[in-house]
Write a protein that holds these residues in place. Structure first.
Motif, PDB file in Angstrom:
ATOM      1  N   GLU A  42      -4.653   9.741   0.859  1.00 57.36           N
ATOM      2  CA  GLU A  42      -3.908  10.618   0.415  1.00 57.36           C
ATOM      3  C   GLU A  42      -4.085  11.949   0.616  1.00 57.36           C
ATOM      4  O   GLU A  42      -5.083  12.360   0.669  1.00 57.36           O
ATOM      5  CB  GLU A  42      -3.496  10.183  -1.281  1.00 57.36           C
ATOM      6  CG  GLU A  42      -3.158   8.955  -1.584  1.00 57.36           C
ATOM      7  CD  GLU A  42      -1.724   8.574  -0.910  1.00 57.36           C
ATOM      8  OE1 GLU A  42      -0.916   9.400  -1.015  1.00 57.36           O
ATOM      9  OE2 GLU A  42      -1.529   7.262  -0.294  1.00 57.36           O
ATOM     10  N   PHE A  45       3.696   6.925  -6.410  1.00 55.05           N
ATOM     11  CA  PHE A  45       3.553   5.775  -5.740  1.00 55.05           C
ATOM     12  C   PHE A  45       4.605   4.785  -5.486  1.00 55.05           C
ATOM     13  O   PHE A  45       4.667   3.980  -4.740  1.00 55.05           O
ATOM     14  CB  PHE A  45       2.313   4.821  -6.344  1.00 55.05           C
ATOM     15  CG  PHE A  45       1.132   5.556  -6.431  1.00 55.05           C
ATOM     16  CD1 PHE A  45       0.545   5.864  -5.001  1.00 55.05           C
ATOM     17  CD2 PHE A  45      -0.098   5.760  -7.107  1.00 55.05           C
ATOM     18  CE1 PHE A  45      -0.752   6.382  -4.760  1.00 55.05           C
ATOM     19  CE2 PHE A  45      -1.192   6.459  -7.121  1.00 55.05           C
ATOM     20  CZ  PHE A  45      -1.479   6.730  -5.855  1.00 55.05           C
ATOM     21  N   VAL A  51      -2.503   0.425  -3.069  1.00 49.91           N
ATOM     22  CA  VAL A  51      -1.087   0.497  -3.689  1.00 49.91           C
ATOM     23  C   VAL A  51      -0.424  -0.740  -3.242  1.00 49.91           C
ATOM     24  O   VAL A  51      -0.697  -1.024  -1.724  1.00 49.91           O
ATOM     25  CB  VAL A  51      -0.256   1.535  -3.406  1.00 49.91           C
ATOM     26  CG1 VAL A  51       0.900   1.308  -3.997  1.00 49.91           C
ATOM     27  CG2 VAL A  51      -1.156   2.854  -3.998  1.00 49.91           C
ATOM     28  N   LEU A  58      -0.989  -0.601  -8.803  1.00 46.89           N
ATOM     29  CA  LEU A  58      -2.081   0.104  -8.013  1.00 46.89           C
ATOM     30  C   LEU A  58      -3.222  -0.884  -8.443  1.00 46.89           C
ATOM     31  O   LEU A  58      -3.259  -1.381  -9.505  1.00 46.89           O
ATOM     32  CB  LEU A  58      -2.339   1.423  -8.688  1.00 46.89           C
ATOM     33  CG  LEU A  58      -3.732   2.246  -8.301  1.00 46.89           C
ATOM     34  CD1 LEU A  58      -3.385   2.824  -6.997  1.00 46.89           C
ATOM     35  CD2 LEU A  58      -4.007   3.248  -9.274  1.00 46.89           C
TER      36      LEU A  58
END
Length: 217
Positions: free
Chosen positions: A3, A11, A37, A100
């Motif tokens: 990221e 997300f 994710v 997540l």
């Protein structure tokens, strides 16, 4: 971590499920620590697998079932579960779901307040206290620290730099994150990344709770 630092990450909005598909995006995997994710379309599933280490699953959007041979547990937005050790566990999406996954090292020792197989909310693990910042370590070891924090309105952390990459997960309320000379408003459900030695601060503009995951290479 994959990221980008210095921006608000959503997300749920950035990982829209695709009909009939299960999609995973690995953010980090090193020294036995993993962050991914998952987006799962309605009625898709991930078959049960047995783990020798804990995984923490947190739902960002949707509804899913975590199942073992003996039971089925339903999770909705904001709920988390710590997977049991040496017991096959799988996931089914009741409706489109984004969650997540944090994969801990086999040697990681979890805070005793977290019981594997039980549903909880990270934001509810600790209280607010007037005029104070409250910290609770979930895992604290050489290569990783995972901590939950609550900030009363107006409290905060002055500018500093961390010795590793970090993710801030906003759990409740609202705050301003200062990062490398710029300010970013972060709200519950959003995430922010710091690079190693990136200068940052946190100021709670309202009561604010967050989880911080710091990884050290």
């Amino acid at each position: 971590m994959k990221e980008q630092a210095g921006q608000i990450i959503d997300f749920a909005a950035e990982n829209i499920p695709v009909r009939g598909c299960t999609i995973s995006k690995q953010i980090y995997h090193e020294n036995g620590i993993g962050i991914s994710v998952f987006s799962m379309a309605e009625h898709t599933s991930i078959s049960a697998e047995n783990y020798e280490y804990h995984k923490l699953w947190t739902v960002y959007d949707g509804e899913m079932e975590v199942f073992t041979k003996d039971e089925t547990i339903r999770l909705t937005k904001g709920m988390s579960i710590l997977t049991p050790l040496h017991k096959s566990v799988g996931v089914r999406a009741v409706r489109d779901t984004v969650y997540l996954e944090i994969e801990f090292r086999k040697e990681s020792i979890m805070n005793e307040l977290l019981k594997s197989g039980e549903v909880f909310k990270l934001a509810e693990l600790l209280p607010y206290q007037e005029g104070k910042i409250v910290n609770m370590d979930i895992v604290n070891e050489e290569k990783m620290k995972f901590v939950v924090m609550s900030f009363d309105e107006g409290t905060g952390l002055s500018e500093h730099a961390a010795p590793g990459e970090a993710l801030v997960f906003a759990l409740d309320g609202e705050a301003v994150i200062g990062y490398e000379g710029k300010d970013y408003v972060i709200k519950a459900g959003e995430t922010f990344k710091f690079d190693k030695l990136g200068k940052h601060s946190v100021t709670a503009t309202k009561k604010f709770k967050m989880a911080l995951l710091l990884v050290l290479g």
